[in-house]
Design an enzyme around this catalytic site. Structure first.
Site, mmCIF file in Angstrom:
data_model
loop_
_atom_site.group_PDB
_atom_site.id
_atom_site.type_symbol
_atom_site.label_atom_id
_atom_site.label_comp_id
_atom_site.label_asym_id
_atom_site.label_seq_id
_atom_site.Cartn_x
_atom_site.Cartn_y
_atom_site.Cartn_z
ATOM 1 N N CYS A 51 0.912 -1.217 -0.093
ATOM 2 C CA CYS A 51 0.138 -0.111 -0.046
ATOM 3 C C CYS A 51 0.868 1.155 -0.250
ATOM 4 C CB CYS A 51 -0.935 0.055 1.084
ATOM 5 S SG CYS A 51 -1.580 1.619 1.492
ATOM 6 N N CYS B 33 0.036 4.500 0.062
ATOM 7 C CA CYS B 33 -0.630 5.441 1.104
ATOM 8 C C CYS B 33 -0.041 5.303 2.377
ATOM 9 C CB CYS B 33 -2.047 5.860 1.086
ATOM 10 S SG CYS B 33 -2.613 5.674 -0.592
#
Lengths: 87, 140
Positions: free
Chosen positions: B48, B50
């Site tokens: 991920c 983010c």
């Protein structure tokens, strides 16, 4: 450092963020916001409180994490009462 | 389904170059955590961008800045090394799975945990501050 290449620029700003969604039914939903569609809000890895004051429940989730009771769940548009970030 | 190894290798190397030992098999995990003594950090890595994209440099900053540090540093890669990650989580007790996340263990018990929801939306410096607080509380 790698730049964390898996970003989703086509999604809204809450995509991938853990949120608390208040339901008009009295339910409270905690999970990762995926996207908002015409049918409602799509969430992933969601825990649901059916009714009652969510304060203690949210405090427990803040400490121990969000149990993924539902891998994917749609909060219908007419149930959606509001959203805020969790954590 | 795991991503191609070529794609995730830089994310692994972000941690291994810090001296964090990768646990890629159930046997690796049991050897590291089965009779764990002292303090050990377990970083649950993720693709991920983010969250993990900030968590990895956050750990680097914490290790550079901290006077107190865990005795051992480990990582498993969620979504990639599935069995190892599942096994590592079995040592986390009632803490729920999320990735990225960071468990700080002491003598076999989780004493502090940074969940994904405590990483999302924060910068590396903020994550480092959280990790440093964990180290200060438990690693002296």
């Amino acid at each position: 450092m790698s730049d964390g290449i898996l970003k989703h620029h086509d999604r809204d700003e809450l995509h991938g963020i853990t949120v608390v969604v208040s339901g008009k039914s009295g339910r409270t939903y905690v999970g990762r916001w995926h996207e908002r569609q015409a049918r409602g809000v799509v969430m992933r890895d969601v825990a649901v409180l059916e009714s009652g004051d969510p304060a203690d429940w949210l405090a427990k989730l803040a400490r121990f994490g969000v149990p993924p009771e539902h891998r994917m769940l749609v909060v219908p548009e007419d149930e959606f009462g509001g959203v805020r970030r969790f954590g | 389904m795991p991503y191609p190894e070529l794609m995730v290798r830089p994310m692994r190397e972000d941690l291994t170059r810090l001296g964090v030992k990768e646990l890629k098999t159930v046997e690796d995990v049991d050897a590291a955590l089965g009779d764990q003594q002292g303090t050990a950090l377990v970083f649950v890595n993720s693709v991920c961008g983010c969250a993990a994209g900030a968590a990895r440099p956050g750990l680097m900053m914490a290790l550079e800045q901290g006077a107190a540090k865990p005795d051992a540093l480990y990582t498993v890669f969620a979504g990639q090394d599935l069995d190892a990650t599942s096994r590592a989580r079995s040592y986390f007790g009632e803490y729920q799975p999320s990735s990225p996340s960071v468990a700080l263990m002491k003598d076999g018990e989780v004493v502090a945990f940074m969940h994904r929801h405590q990483i999302e939306g924060r910068g590396p410096d903020q994550i480092a501050q959280g990790l440093l607080a964990m180290f200060e509380a438990h690693c002296r």
